[in-house]
Design a protein around this motif. Structure first.
Motif, PDB file in Angstrom:
ATOM      1  N   ASP A   4       0.817  -1.223   0.000  1.00  0.00           N
ATOM      2  CA  ASP A   4       0.000   0.000   0.000  1.00  0.00           C
ATOM      3  C   ASP A   4       0.848   1.270   0.000  1.00  0.00           C
ATOM      4  O   ASP A   4       0.327   2.371   0.123  1.00  0.00           O
ATOM      5  CB  ASP A   4      -0.949   0.019   1.199  1.00  0.00           C
ATOM      6  CG  ASP A   4      -0.217  -0.078   2.532  1.00  0.00           C
ATOM      7  OD1 ASP A   4       1.031  -0.092   2.534  1.00  0.00           O
ATOM      8  OD2 ASP A   4      -0.902  -0.160   3.576  1.00  0.00           O
ATOM      9  N   ASP A   5       2.155   1.112  -0.141  1.00  0.00           N
ATOM     10  CA  ASP A   5       3.023   2.293  -0.148  1.00  0.00           C
ATOM     11  C   ASP A   5       4.043   2.201  -1.281  1.00  0.00           C
ATOM     12  O   ASP A   5       5.207   2.543  -1.126  1.00  0.00           O
ATOM     13  CB  ASP A   5       3.737   2.451   1.191  1.00  0.00           C
ATOM     14  CG  ASP A   5       4.558   1.219   1.560  1.00  0.00           C
ATOM     15  OD1 ASP A   5       4.404   0.182   0.889  1.00  0.00           O
ATOM     16  OD2 ASP A   5       5.347   1.296   2.523  1.00  0.00           O
ATOM     17  N   ILE A   6       3.573   1.744  -2.442  1.00  0.00           N
ATOM     18  CA  ILE A   6       4.486   1.570  -3.565  1.00  0.00           C
ATOM     19  C   ILE A   6       4.778   2.910  -4.236  1.00  0.00           C
ATOM     20  O   ILE A   6       3.984   3.845  -4.153  1.00  0.00           O
ATOM     21  CB  ILE A   6       3.921   0.563  -4.590  1.00  0.00           C
ATOM     22  CG1 ILE A   6       2.614   1.060  -5.189  1.00  0.00           C
ATOM     23  CG2 ILE A   6       3.741  -0.811  -3.957  1.00  0.00           C
ATOM     24  CD1 ILE A   6       2.077   0.156  -6.303  1.00  0.00           C
ATOM     25  N   SER A   7       5.908   2.977  -4.903  1.00  0.00           N
ATOM     26  CA  SER A   7       6.344   4.219  -5.544  1.00  0.00           C
ATOM     27  C   SER A   7       5.598   4.439  -6.866  1.00  0.00           C
ATOM     28  O   SER A   7       4.930   3.540  -7.390  1.00  0.00           O
ATOM     29  CB  SER A   7       7.850   4.152  -5.813  1.00  0.00           C
ATOM     30  OG  SER A   7       8.129   3.171  -6.804  1.00  0.00           O
ATOM     31  N   THR A   8       5.762   5.640  -7.405  1.00  0.00           N
ATOM     32  CA  THR A   8       5.149   5.952  -8.700  1.00  0.00           C
ATOM     33  C   THR A   8       5.686   5.029  -9.785  1.00  0.00           C
ATOM     34  O   THR A   8       4.927   4.554 -10.644  1.00  0.00           O
ATOM     35  CB  THR A   8       5.435   7.417  -9.080  1.00  0.00           C
ATOM     36  OG1 THR A   8       4.888   8.280  -8.067  1.00  0.00           O
ATOM     37  CG2 THR A   8       4.818   7.757 -10.416  1.00  0.00           C
ATOM     38  N   GLU A   9       6.980   4.759  -9.757  1.00  0.00           N
ATOM     39  CA  GLU A   9       7.577   3.852 -10.735  1.00  0.00           C
ATOM     40  C   GLU A   9       6.998   2.449 -10.602  1.00  0.00           C
ATOM     41  O   GLU A   9       6.719   1.778 -11.602  1.00  0.00           O
ATOM     42  CB  GLU A   9       9.093   3.811 -10.562  1.00  0.00           C
ATOM     43  CG  GLU A   9       9.814   5.067 -11.018  1.00  0.00           C
ATOM     44  CD  GLU A   9      11.320   4.922 -10.926  1.00  0.00           C
ATOM     45  OE1 GLU A   9      11.792   3.875 -10.419  1.00  0.00           O
ATOM     46  OE2 GLU A   9      12.024   5.840 -11.371  1.00  0.00           O
ATOM     47  N   GLN A  10       6.807   2.000  -9.380  1.00  0.00           N
ATOM     48  CA  GLN A  10       6.250   0.664  -9.160  1.00  0.00           C
ATOM     49  C   GLN A  10       4.794   0.593  -9.617  1.00  0.00           C
ATOM     50  O   GLN A  10       4.358  -0.441 -10.124  1.00  0.00           O
ATOM     51  CB  GLN A  10       6.386   0.277  -7.693  1.00  0.00           C
ATOM     52  CG  GLN A  10       7.820   0.008  -7.272  1.00  0.00           C
ATOM     53  CD  GLN A  10       7.990  -0.152  -5.786  1.00  0.00           C
ATOM     54  OE1 GLN A  10       7.188   0.362  -4.992  1.00  0.00           O
ATOM     55  NE2 GLN A  10       9.027  -0.845  -5.373  1.00  0.00           N
ATOM     56  N   LYS A  11       4.048   1.673  -9.465  1.00  0.00           N
ATOM     57  CA  LYS A  11       2.664   1.697  -9.922  1.00  0.00           C
ATOM     58  C   LYS A  11       2.579   1.488 -11.429  1.00  0.00           C
ATOM     59  O   LYS A  11       1.625   0.888 -11.932  1.00  0.00           O
ATOM     60  CB  LYS A  11       1.993   3.016  -9.527  1.00  0.00           C
ATOM     61  CG  LYS A  11       1.719   3.158  -8.042  1.00  0.00           C
ATOM     62  CD  LYS A  11       1.084   4.503  -7.722  1.00  0.00           C
ATOM     63  CE  LYS A  11       0.829   4.654  -6.218  1.00  0.00           C
ATOM     64  NZ  LYS A  11       0.253   5.969  -5.886  1.00  0.00           N
ATOM     65  N   LEU A  12       3.572   1.970 -12.159  1.00  0.00           N
ATOM     66  CA  LEU A  12       3.575   1.813 -13.608  1.00  0.00           C
ATOM     67  C   LEU A  12       3.749   0.356 -14.018  1.00  0.00           C
ATOM     68  O   LEU A  12       3.431  -0.014 -15.157  1.00  0.00           O
ATOM     69  CB  LEU A  12       4.691   2.652 -14.227  1.00  0.00           C
ATOM     70  CG  LEU A  12       4.533   4.173 -14.110  1.00  0.00           C
ATOM     71  CD1 LEU A  12       5.757   4.884 -14.681  1.00  0.00           C
ATOM     72  CD2 LEU A  12       3.262   4.634 -14.821  1.00  0.00           C
ATOM     73  N   LEU A  13       4.248  -0.477 -13.099  1.00  0.00           N
ATOM     74  CA  LEU A  13       4.435  -1.887 -13.393  1.00  0.00           C
ATOM     75  C   LEU A  13       3.118  -2.663 -13.358  1.00  0.00           C
ATOM     76  O   LEU A  13       3.060  -3.809 -13.811  1.00  0.00           O
ATOM     77  CB  LEU A  13       5.413  -2.521 -12.387  1.00  0.00           C
ATOM     78  CG  LEU A  13       6.828  -1.953 -12.361  1.00  0.00           C
ATOM     79  CD1 LEU A  13       7.621  -2.593 -11.229  1.00  0.00           C
ATOM     80  CD2 LEU A  13       7.518  -2.180 -13.699  1.00  0.00           C
ATOM     81  N   SER A  14       2.066  -2.040 -12.812  1.00  0.00           N
ATOM     82  CA  SER A  14       0.800  -2.763 -12.646  1.00  0.00           C
ATOM     83  C   SER A  14      -0.402  -1.934 -13.087  1.00  0.00           C
ATOM     84  O   SER A  14      -1.509  -2.137 -12.599  1.00  0.00           O
ATOM     85  CB  SER A  14       0.619  -3.161 -11.181  1.00  0.00           C
ATOM     86  OG  SER A  14       0.545  -2.015 -10.352  1.00  0.00           O
ATOM     87  N   ASN A  15      -0.183  -1.015 -14.035  1.00  0.00           N
ATOM     88  CA  ASN A  15      -1.266  -0.094 -14.399  1.00  0.00           C
ATOM     89  C   ASN A  15      -2.146  -0.583 -15.541  1.00  0.00           C
ATOM     90  O   ASN A  15      -2.985   0.166 -16.036  1.00  0.00           O
ATOM     91  CB  ASN A  15      -0.705   1.290 -14.706  1.00  0.00           C
ATOM     92  CG  ASN A  15       0.240   1.294 -15.901  1.00  0.00           C
ATOM     93  OD1 ASN A  15       0.563   0.234 -16.445  1.00  0.00           O
ATOM     94  ND2 ASN A  15       0.689   2.478 -16.296  1.00  0.00           N
TER      95      ASN A  15
END
Length: 237
Positions: free
Chosen positions: A160-171
């Motif tokens: 629940d505290d992933i980075s913006t870059e990590q969010k792009l891995l699952s968008n």
């Protein structure tokens, strides 16, 4: 194919547990079967062996107010037994062959529902909750680059505290499915991180348990011919 341990839940027992978790007896904070599978996997492969009374309440919700409303003590014991057996079977599977586990993932569809995707979000959420029960004991993973690489697909899907870059891995749904498909390999790597001297059980040392009928996956077509998934058809009864 690996033999089946005595603790293994049958498809009907998994469906029984699934129905209880989704019933009015539980709160909206209760984990569903995929999240429980992730939660118990973290407990089974991690560095701390916890007694049941330390981890079982976490399945129902963040505090005691979310405890289930069991019909009687017998039902409470039955549900607890099913969950403990699920944990035991996960531990057995890891011990037998950590590279051949079969996590319980959900499937989701979007928009026109012409395609379903594997989705390990709730499994990963459960795994992260399992880590949180012994966060300090898991610190070695967070300090090791190779271990963190193994944890990444789980963390991106369930944290629940992933980075913006990590969010792009699952968008996108396909990216999420791709991460989900990496989870079994991640579990094997994390198991070996905590158990570097482990050697998988040999098939000769295991005692196979014969099934009376072929194994039917929760997402397989139901054998009754309805065209529905087993978990949505006969497996839901």
């Amino acid at each position: 194919m690996a033999p089946t341990p005595s603790s293994h839940l049958s498809d009907l027992e998994l469906a029984e547990l699934d129905r209880f978790l989704a019933s009015d007896a539980t709160s909206d904070q209760t984990m569903m079967i995929d999240a429980i599978d992730g939660y118990l996997t973290a407990l089974a492969l991690g560095p701390v062996d916890m007694p049941v009374d330390q981890w079982l309440p976490g399945i129902w919700g963040p505090d005691a107010s979310h405890a289930p409303r069991f019909q009687n003590p017998a039902q409470a014991q039955r549900i607890a037994d099913l969950i403990v057996r699920l944990k035991d079977s996960i531990h057995w599977a890891l011990d037998y062959d950590p590279d051949d586990i079969d996590p319980i993932f959900d499937t989701v569809s979007y928009q026109d529902k012409t395609k379903e995707y594997l989705d390990g979000e709730m499994w990963s959420f459960g795994f992260i909750q399992g880590i949180a029960l012994a966060r300090s004991a898991w610190q070695a993973v967070f300090d090791d680059a190779m271990a963190m690489e193994a944890l990444l697909p789980i963390y991106v899907l369930g944290g629940d505290d992933i980075s913006t870059e990590q969010k792009l891995l699952s968008n996108t749904p396909s990216k999420r499915e791709g991460l989900t498909r990496q989870i079994p390999a991640s579990v094997g790597r994390l198991w070996r991180f905590w158990h570097p001297e482990h050697r998988p059980m040999s098939a000769a040392a295991a005692i196979p348990v014969q099934r009376s009928e072929p194994k039917l996956g929760r997402n397989d077509p139901c054998h009754c011919g309805s065209g529905k998934k087993w978990k949505r058809c006969c497996g839901a009864h």
